[in-house]
Design an enzyme around this catalytic site. Structure first.
Site, PDB file in Angstrom:
ATOM      1  N   CYS A 130     -35.076   8.044   5.240  1.00 14.55           N
ATOM      2  CA  CYS A 130     -33.797   7.198   6.054  1.00 14.55           C
ATOM      3  C   CYS A 130     -33.899   7.165   7.411  1.00 14.55           C
ATOM      4  O   CYS A 130     -33.035   6.576   8.094  1.00 14.55           O
ATOM      5  CB  CYS A 130     -32.557   7.833   5.395  1.00 14.55           C
ATOM      6  N   CYS A 195     -41.628   6.821   1.258  1.00  7.03           N
ATOM      7  CA  CYS A 195     -41.628   7.596   2.615  1.00  7.03           C
ATOM      8  C   CYS A 195     -41.757   6.850   3.966  1.00  7.03           C
ATOM      9  O   CYS A 195     -41.606   7.377   4.937  1.00  7.03           O
ATOM     10  CB  CYS A 195     -42.225   9.003   2.533  1.00  7.03           C
ATOM     11  N   GLY A 626     -22.708  23.781  19.582  1.00  2.00           N
ATOM     12  CA  GLY A 626     -21.462  23.984  19.013  1.00  2.00           C
ATOM     13  C   GLY A 626     -21.347  24.219  17.771  1.00  2.00           C
ATOM     14  O   GLY A 626     -20.633  25.013  17.226  1.00  2.00           O
ATOM     15  N   GLY A 627     -21.924  23.132  17.158  1.00  2.00           N
ATOM     16  CA  GLY A 627     -21.787  23.077  15.655  1.00  2.00           C
ATOM     17  C   GLY A 627     -22.350  24.161  15.026  1.00  2.00           C
ATOM     18  O   GLY A 627     -22.030  24.791  13.998  1.00  2.00           O
ATOM     19  N   ASP A 637     -30.310  29.964  13.015  1.00  2.00           N
ATOM     20  CA  ASP A 637     -31.601  30.349  13.817  1.00  2.00           C
ATOM     21  C   ASP A 637     -31.246  30.586  15.216  1.00  2.00           C
ATOM     22  O   ASP A 637     -31.917  31.361  15.930  1.00  2.00           O
ATOM     23  CB  ASP A 637     -32.528  29.299  13.764  1.00  2.00           C
ATOM     24  N   LEU A 682     -14.271  24.653  20.447  1.00  2.00           N
ATOM     25  CA  LEU A 682     -15.187  25.291  21.383  1.00  2.00           C
ATOM     26  C   LEU A 682     -15.725  24.427  22.388  1.00  2.00           C
ATOM     27  O   LEU A 682     -16.092  23.100  22.215  1.00  2.00           O
ATOM     28  CB  LEU A 682     -16.591  25.695  20.378  1.00  2.00           C
ATOM     29  N   GLN A1047     -42.916   5.638 -15.902  1.00  2.12           N
ATOM     30  CA  GLN A1047     -44.275   5.494 -16.062  1.00  2.12           C
ATOM     31  C   GLN A1047     -44.790   5.047 -17.228  1.00  2.12           C
ATOM     32  O   GLN A1047     -45.652   4.891 -17.427  1.00  2.12           O
ATOM     33  CB  GLN A1047     -44.956   6.897 -15.711  1.00  2.12           C
ATOM     34  N   ALA A1358     -52.482  10.917 -17.220  1.00  2.00           N
ATOM     35  CA  ALA A1358     -53.618  11.649 -17.503  1.00  2.00           C
ATOM     36  C   ALA A1358     -54.881  10.950 -16.679  1.00  2.00           C
ATOM     37  O   ALA A1358     -55.925  11.206 -17.099  1.00  2.00           O
ATOM     38  CB  ALA A1358     -53.748  11.362 -19.058  1.00  2.00           C
ATOM     39  N   GLU A1540     -56.117  13.482 -11.259  1.00  2.00           N
ATOM     40  CA  GLU A1540     -55.298  15.092 -11.512  1.00  2.00           C
ATOM     41  C   GLU A1540     -56.470  16.062 -11.014  1.00  2.00           C
ATOM     42  O   GLU A1540     -55.996  17.192 -10.492  1.00  2.00           O
ATOM     43  CB  GLU A1540     -55.141  15.299 -12.930  1.00  2.00           C
TER      44      GLU A1540
END
Length: 1610
Positions: A130, A195, A626-627, A637, A682, A1047, A1358, A1540
């Site tokens: 997005c 994507c 702050g968030g 983190d 804050l 499919q 397949a 595959e």
């Protein structure tokens, strides 16, 4: 109070503060004198330290500003508020007067503006599909900043006064491609394409901010984007051509040469524009030309060069980058990286080799993607058929030598050639008369020939010489990045700041959104609404709303409150406003690190280390400091390092004013709770400078290195007594070890006063285990691993500090050894390199014949522009409704009652359907065995089973209503969740057994016996496009159209028809394209499409349904987990004599395809190895999980992993080289397989020898051994594995049909039975048709796959779809050609169109059908004997990895792959499939882990919890070679299946990791033969290394931790 440094402005600001921005402007503190600001010195200290500096006056305490609001409710405040939303999209002004605060920017773009290029992939900012670019003007600094964000999280209310750029505004097929889109498509970096728009926007934003980025910049900016198809390499290769390392060479020598001049920036152009405007600098000069809806100075050409004779003369010089000189000296650009660990030659050697001429050098070389000159499709391929082509980062080489390739000639575009309107989607306003940006006659270079097209009233003329495949009308192309041609920033936003100053209040049905512009108003709002949510980037609240159905009635955005967006430099450190984004924080801290003495900024460096791994760029651009603090997550983190740094927080409230609080052990009071008061805000965070004797470091371990949440993190700071190695102060702060960020108080206290030596290390590790206990049932699991990480981090910190001390008090502390240095250093990642090698087509092959050429995917360009249409992009039908599934929350329970009353009362809800609306057989369903229900009736058998469907006027209402349906359950007993549960309950379907020889005799003659177990976990398909379907009743005869992401169109057709009680001829299923499938949309998509079709038929209205990512993962199942229990006999030389085993798969609650999958697993268990005596039984276990289903590989990856692990165990036991053991047992031609089929062809040995040679296996094995002898804390492993993959469905499905129409204008419409899901099937079918008909590929078009064109289609699965459909297409085209043959003979000089028109005039049918079936397969499914496959695809891989023995992290240093895929139809697509499949396999064996609760709830849903490989997980070196001269007579044009088999080669990664772990275990005197389950996660790797730290960790009972079957139950 803290003192502010006077006269030290941050760039563009006053008073030492800046406005919050993300990308631009940079935070740059540069204007100060030496007296005012300390500089770095060579020794890391300076006389101008803070203690000695002349400082400004102290800053006064912030005064709470007052206004007429006072303490009154905001509703009565005397503040003018605005309720209209004003912003710009792709240069067009948008005004929204009725803003719903719950509406995201993504949904607004897609639903309101119908800009569907931006995709909804996950709804939590984890996939990047997005991504859009936001731009804003900073009036105080007079600069524009551009930054990318996740539109799925960004409230549309938050973009007031901003400019939004979507992929439609970047470039279009109807106007001109942007260079980013062009490079990505031409590098084959788009497969399924879902994507792609997000990746384009991430890179586009980078270029807008940095016109010549580095490769590191590209990688950093793409970490927030995921791709499931490509394997990432082609994306990086394509964008790599835009980096500093690959850009235009030096100029011609002329002063101000146009090729060496810095490109004009947007501000430069703006400056020129404004010169003629007196007193009105914001107005635009009328002399500025409008080009493509964007502004360009008339003195600048579209290619960025200066117009005029002098400039033209300059360019005309001998410029190897100009097409008219391109072949004069064989100019070539090569991008190599010297990395000794990867054994690549240095730059000079490579360059010399490239330009050496050899006896057989080809100067007409073929490239997979030409990175020197990108064009719409590809190069002319007049090549010697005996030359094998190698691509090394865009360079051409042959096995013995290197040659030069042709350079494509293309016209330099001029501004007057380009036509762009100012429409919202970026399309030109003269499209009816302009095509591809050209006037009627559009010339596009394709394969070095000119394609000429004239369009008038729909008439198509195609020159016979025209080549190439482009399903999209060929666009105008950019010759390079030219920043002057970008969309201009809206002048309105520059001229006035009134939009920024507006106080906003948007009132929605459920949520009110405030954007105050003063601190006073903010505090008043918070006082009035103490439990309101304060948001800046909405990255936390947005996820909770989208994925957990949370509702926050009051949202407050303080991004325009200046006091909260400041960054102030004070005497003691930095004061960061709470609303400052993490990107701005990152730049600010980096500037401080770069300019201040090292000793002052060590805490800043520790924060930067964390920020480097903090989410993706899109999140850092939006999330605030702050968030992050106020969320108070125990796995934050930043909080540990902020606490360790001694940070303090400034809170402010209307009632109590300001107060300051230190971030210590008292601040966090509980899970996601802190000691802030409900009415407080804050305001700012103070991060102090470190002192001379301070040392601080931060650590993080997660499942995936980048963009992942923490398992355990830590920040550790020590202060030494000056001149000694004695501890004065110590802070040890951890995340992920409790419900809050925690200290280690006992350790911190006991170690103070001690010397920094090994006794301190020993004492510290013991105390840490006391300080940081974890219950065996602790949330998150991984108890042993997490506890081990805490002391492993402490060891790393101990070594780092010791190294620092050795530099400062060297007489007291010995320096680190190289081994110890590697333990304390970050895990380095070399720059990635790659090669792709394939055989070229013969010179005699016609130019129109694209078979064997690396043709770009037919939809690549439309995918890069966002114009490719997926199901959710289809425009809404009149009176269309939206559906949402109601699913079970219990795994095994009786349904007592279903109450939909509350749902139906919700405004906008139309209906609810469940089992009572679908009586009898209509409710019974199932793809093979009818053991499922459309809607659960009487009882539920898994969490996520569909119970009903709610239909409403919009998607949000339908989702909300689905949560209001109340289902009453009665539990029926403990659910069966794991394979172990099923074994205990003997819950399985009929088992299958494969036998060969006499196992008992084999054990008798064996010299050695081994027994063991191995578990391979399941895997989520994680196709980028979630399930989406539209059912449209046609109004008569019970007919219905279904547009589906499936499919299996025929399977969908049959199950919809059964549920509706109509024959199949009333149901037509349409599939345009699918955004990835991998088997997940073969059968399980019907769980979604059938309920929608039922609702549509009942209401006689169109119904659209779209699953959210987490919902899709919950409902649809994935790859089968497998448990393997085995006993093997073997000789001293490592030859197998007998194998007895039991295979158990977790099939889930219904049979689905599990029987077929188990049979294929059993038939593939031999892999490439000869078993004389074997007996294996397979059990498909019935559990209370959603039904697992087909996944790329269909049982083969699990089977191969098992046999490869057995061979590795044998080699470890015998202390033999695993390569030799594999070679000893490898199949040879004439051998009988375990199903009694004689091998007539076997190319495994050839692939094996070639990959070992390509990889320099023996030399590298010696280097790996040397490395392991020299390193304790890091180990390397090297492994080689083959693949021998059987191709084919079971007999009935090995068939396909095709339909071809020739129209009288010469165009050809092709339809076949397969669907396009990124693998390039349509592209290959066009190549086949083009050759068969003898026409240009531009003549051939595929619209969609549709059950009313080709009936009874087999699933596209397949790996055999190209074989089946290709032969059917060939058959149809040959029939059509046969009919046209008399006309060709009658008029041999005629054109294709002439022959078609002549045939039409003679009333000859110009429509032909084709059909193909595989008749050779004769397999007995009862005895499991015979020929189960049409043929085998073979290959081999060598992989080298490095592991960190202290954390379990691994890195793939290099992978070499050799594949036999016959004569490749399209090397570009086939290599893309190889790399994409391999990386999906890497995820399976190293990273992707499904976690269920004991109640059967899937916990790892969405990209936040479930991790697939990202850009930084690809091998540092990836080298793919296609075997030459290997035709396959059993498939179309001698090709082979490829989809595959390469996935199985990821086994080499697993075995390399296991080899590295074995080296660590040998150092620790542990057995070489050991169990390592898959995936080889960091946890499993670390614990398997088994050092003294792991022995320290004591866990009394495992509780519901991973059992031996490996199902993680958290």
């Amino acid at each position: 109070m803290r003192k502010a440094l006077s006269n030290v402005p941050i760039k563009g600001s006053s008073g030492g503060c800046i406005d919050n921005s993300t990308e631009d402007p940079p935070v740059d503190i540069t204007e100060h004198s030496v007296e005012e600001f300390p500089r770095k010195s060579a020794k890391g200290s300076d006389a101008n330290s803070p203690e000695n500096s002349t400082l400004g006056s102290a800053a006064s305490s912030p005064v709470i500003p007052t206004d007429s609001c006072g303490a009154d409710p905001p509703e009565s405040c005397d503040i003018e508020t605005y309720s209209s939303l004003v912003f710009f999209v792709n240069g067009r002004r948008v005004v929204e007067k009725a803003v719903d605060p719950e509406l995201t920017l993504l949904l607004y773009l897609r639903e309101k503006l119908r800009l569907t290029g931006s995709k909804l992939g996950c709804g939590e900012g984890g996939c990047g599909a997005c991504t859009v670019m936001l731009s804003r003007y900073h009036h105080s600094q007079r600069v524009i900043s551009h930054y990318c964000v996740n539109a799925c999280l960004t409230p549309v209310a938050a973009v007031h006064g901003m400019a939004v750029t979507t992929v439609e505004g970047v470039g279009s097929l109807k106007t001109r491609l942007h260079v980013v889109q062009e490079r990505l498509a031409n590098a084959h970096g788009s497969q399924c394409g879902f994507c792609t728009p997000g990746i384009v926007m991430a890179m586009y934003t980078l270029l807008r901010n940095k016109h010549l980025p580095s490769q590191e910049d590209v990688l950093e900016n793409l970490t927030g984007n995921l791709c499931r198809c490509t394997g990432y390499r082609p994306i990086l290769d394509g964008f790599g051509t835009l980096t500093a390392k690959t850009q235009v060479p030096a100029g011609c020598g002329r002063t101000n040469c146009c090729r060496t001049a810095s490109p004009l920036t947007e501000d430069d152009v703006g400056t020129k524009k404004n010169k003629s405007v007196s007193g009105r600098g914001t107005e635009v000069d009328e002399s500025v030309a409008r080009v493509n809806g964007r502004e360009s100075d008339q003195g600048i050409q579209a290619n960025g060069r200066v117009d005029g004779d002098a400039a033209n003369e300059c360019v005309a010089k001998d410029d190897p980058w100009r097409t008219d000189n391109a072949n004069k000296e064989g100019f070539h650009v090569s991008d190599h990286t010297n990395n000794s660990s990867l054994n690549t030659p240095d730059d000079d050697d490579v360059e010399n080799n490239i330009f050496k001429s050899g006896d057989h050098a080809s100067h007409s070389g073929l490239k997979l993607a030409d990175h020197d000159n990108f064009n719409p499709t590809h190069q002319n391929q007049k090549n010697n058929a005996n030359i094998e082509v190698h691509i090394l980062n865009g360079s051409l080489r042959t096995p013995e030598h290197v040659g030069n390739g042709d350079t494509v000639h293309h016209d330099v575009l001029k501004p007057e050639e380009c036509v762009r309107g100012s429409s919202l989607n970026g399309h030109g306003e003269h499209n009816s008369v302009k095509t591809n940006g050209c006037v009627e006659d559009c010339s596009v270079r394709v394969n070095d020939d000119v394609t000429r097209r004239s369009r008038a009233k729909g008439h198509v003329q195609c020159d016979e010489a025209s080549q190439g495949i482009n399903d999209d009308d060929s666009p105008r192309l950019s010759t390079g990045y030219d920043p002057t041609q970008e969309i201009i920033f809206p002048p309105e936003l520059k001229m006035s700041s009134h939009l920024d100053r507006q106080t906003l209040m948007y009132q929605g049905p459920r949520v009110t959104y405030w954007r105050p512009t003063t601190l006073a108003h903010l505090l008043t709002l918070k006082h009035r609404h103490p439990y309101s949510k304060i948001i800046v980037g909405n990255t936390e609240v947005g996820v909770e709303v989208n994925t957990r159905n949370k509702l926050y009635p009051i949202l407050i955005n303080p991004s325009k409150v200046s006091e909260m967006t400041r960054v102030s430099l004070v005497e003691s450190g930095l004061v960061i406003g709470a609303s400052v984004t993490l990107s701005t924080l990152q730049k600010t801290l980096q500037h401080q690190v770069d300019t201040q003495p090292d000793y002052m900024t060590r805490s800043f460096s520790a924060i930067l280390e964390m920020l480097k791994w903090f989410a993706g760029k899109q999140i850092r651009n939006a999330a605030s400091l702050g968030g992050n603090i106020m969320t108070s997550s125990p796995i934050s983190d930043l909080n540990p390092v902020l606490v360790a740094a001694g940070s303090s927080l400034t809170f402010i409230s209307l009632q109590d004013g300001e107060r300051e609080m230190v971030m210590d052990q008292t601040f966090f009071t509980g899970y996601r709770q802190n000691s802030a008061r409900s009415t407080e805000v804050l305001l700012a965070v103070h991060i102090p400078f470190t002192q001379q004797e301070d040392y601080i470091h931060s650590y993080k371990q997660s499942r995936r290195p980048d963009d992942d949440i923490t398992i355990v993190n830590a920040a550790m700071r020590v202060r030494m007594v000056a001149g000694t190695c004695r501890v004065a102060q110590l802070s040890l702060i951890f995340g992920g070890m409790a419900a809050t960020t925690v200290h280690a108080p006992k350790t911190m206290k006991e170690l103070v006063g001690r010397s920094w030596d090994t006794s301190l290390l020993q004492k510290g590790t013991d105390l840490l285990l006391e300080d940081l206990p974890l219950s065996p049932n602790a949330p998150g699991g991984m108890v042993e691993y997490r506890r081990t990480l805490t002391i492993s981090f402490f060891l790393k910190f101990y070594l780092s500090v010791r190294g620092w001390l050795s530099e400062n008090v060297g007489h007291l502390v010995r320096p680190l050894s190289q081994d110890e240095l590697s333990a304390s250093s970050p895990f380095p990642r070399p720059t990635a390199i790659s090669t792709q090698s394939f055989q070229q087509v013969p010179e005699s092959q016609g130019q129109h014949d694209l078979v064997g050429r690396p043709v770009v995917h037919t939809s690549a360009f439309s995918q890069t522009t966002g114009e490719a249409v997926y199901v959710e992009d289809i425009p809404h039908v009149e009176n269309e409704l939206h559906a949402a599934l109601v699913v079970s929350s219990r795994a095994h329970a009786k349904i007592l009652a279903i109450d939909e009353t509350r749902a139906l009362q919700l405004e906008g809800v139309e209906a609810f359907f469940c089992a009572r609306d679908l009586p009898g057989e209509k409710n019974i369903t199932g793809p093979v065995t009818a053991d499922e229900q459309v809607f659960a009736q009487d009882k539920v058998v898994c969490v996520g089973q569909v119970v009903g469907v709610v239909v409403a006027r919009d998607h949000a209402t339908a989702r909300q209503a689905a949560t209001l349906v109340n289902i009453h359950y009665q539990d029926l007993g403990p659910p069966i969740i794991t394979i172990q549960d099923a074994i205990r309950a003997q819950s399985w379907w009929e088992p299958w057994t494969v036998n060969r020889g006499n196992v008992e005799e084999g054990f008798k003659i064996a010299a050695h016996l081994l027994e063991g177990e191995m578990y391979i976990g399941g895997q989520e398909h994680f196709y980028m496009e979630p399930n989406a379907h539209i059912a449209v009743p046609k109004g008569e005869n019970n007919e219905i159209d279904v547009f589906s992401t499936t499919q299996n169109p025929t399977g969908t057709q049959q199950l919809v028809a059964k549920a509706l009680g109509v024959p199949s001829n009333r149901v037509v299923v349409h599939v345009k394209r699918v955004g990835g499938g991998f088997g997940g949309k073969e059968t399980r998509s019907c769980c979604v499409s059938v309920p929608a079709a039922v609702a549509a038929a009942r209401l006689n209205r169109a119904v659209r349904i779209r699953l959210e990512r987490q919902e899709d993962m919950l409902v649809t199942g994935g790859r089968h987990p497998f448990l393997f229990r085995w006993k093997v006999g073997f000789t001293p030389e490592g030859r197998l004599t007998a194998l007895q085993a039991r295979l158990y798969s977790n099939a889930g609650c219904s049979l689905d395809l599990s029987d077929s999958l188990m049979i294929k697993a059993l038939c593939s268990l031999d892999s490439a190895y000869n078993h004389q005596n074997l007996c294996v039984t397979g059990y498909s276990c019935k559990t209370n999980l959603p039904s697992n289903t087909a996944f790329r590989g269909f049982g083969v990856p699990q089977a191969v992993m098992f046999i490869e692990d057995i061979l590795s165990q044998m080699a470890a036991f015998l202390r033999l080289d695993p390569v030799k053991v594999r070679e000893t047992n490898m199949y040879r031609v004439g051998d009988m397989t375990i199903v009694s089929y004689k091998l007539e062809q076997n190319l495994v040995a050839q692939c094996w020898r070639q990959v070992l040679d390509n990889a320099e296996f023996e030399a590298r094995k010696a280097r790996v051994q040397d490395f392991n002898r020299s390193n304790t804390y890091r180990k390397r492993g090297l492994a080689a594995t083959p693949v021998h993959f059987g191709i084919g469905f079971e007999r009935v499905l090995n068939q396909a049909g095709a339909l071809v129409h020739a129209y009288t204008d010469g165009s050809v419409l092709l339809t076949h039975a397969g669907i396009e899901m990124g693998q390039g099937l349509h592209t290959k079918m066009i190549q086949v048709a083009s050759r068969a008909l003898g026409v240009s590929s531009d003549v051939v078009h595929i619209s969609e796959t549709c059950t009313n064109k080709v009936p009874n289609t087999s699933p596209t699965a397949a790996s055999i779809s190209t074989d089946l459909n290709g032969m059917a297409v060939l058959n149809a085209c040959q029939e059509l050609s046969r009919r046209l043959q008399p006309y060709k003979e009658r008029s041999p000089e005629g054109s294709w169109r002439d022959w078609v028109e002549a045939a039409y005039s003679d009333q000859v049918s110009l429509s032909a059908t084709g059909f193909y079936r595989i008749a050779e397969i004769s397999f007995n499914p009862v005895t499991l004997t015979g020929q189960p496959f049409s043929y085998y695809t073979s290959g081999a891989a060598v992989t080298e990895v490095e592991i960190d023995c202290l954390t379990g992290r691994h890195m793939i240093l290099r992978t070499d792959i050799v594949m036999d895929i016959g004569n490749s139809l399209n090397p570009a697509l086939d290599i893309g499939q190889i790399e994409g499949a391999f990386m999906q396999g890497v995820g399976l064996v190293t990273l992707e882990e499904l976690c269920y609760s004991p109640e059967g709830v899937l916990l790892t849903r969405g990209p936040g919890a479930y991790k697939i490989p990202g850009f930084q997980d690809i091998p540092c070196g990836l080298h793919v070679t296609l075997v030459r001269d290997s035709p396959n007579p059993k498939a179309v044009f001698s090709s082979k299946a490829v989809g595959e088999p390469p996935l199985v080669l990821a086994t080499s990664v697993f075995q390399a990791i296991k080899a590295a772990v074995t080296a660590a275990r040998e150092d620790n005197h542990l057995p070489r033969v050991f169990r390592l389950d898959s995936p080889a996660t960091a946890e499993r790797i670390r614990l398997a290394c088994g050092d003294h730290f792991t022995r320290k960790v004591k866990v009394a009972t495992r509780g519901p931790q991973p059992d031996k079957a490996g199902n993680t139950v958290c």
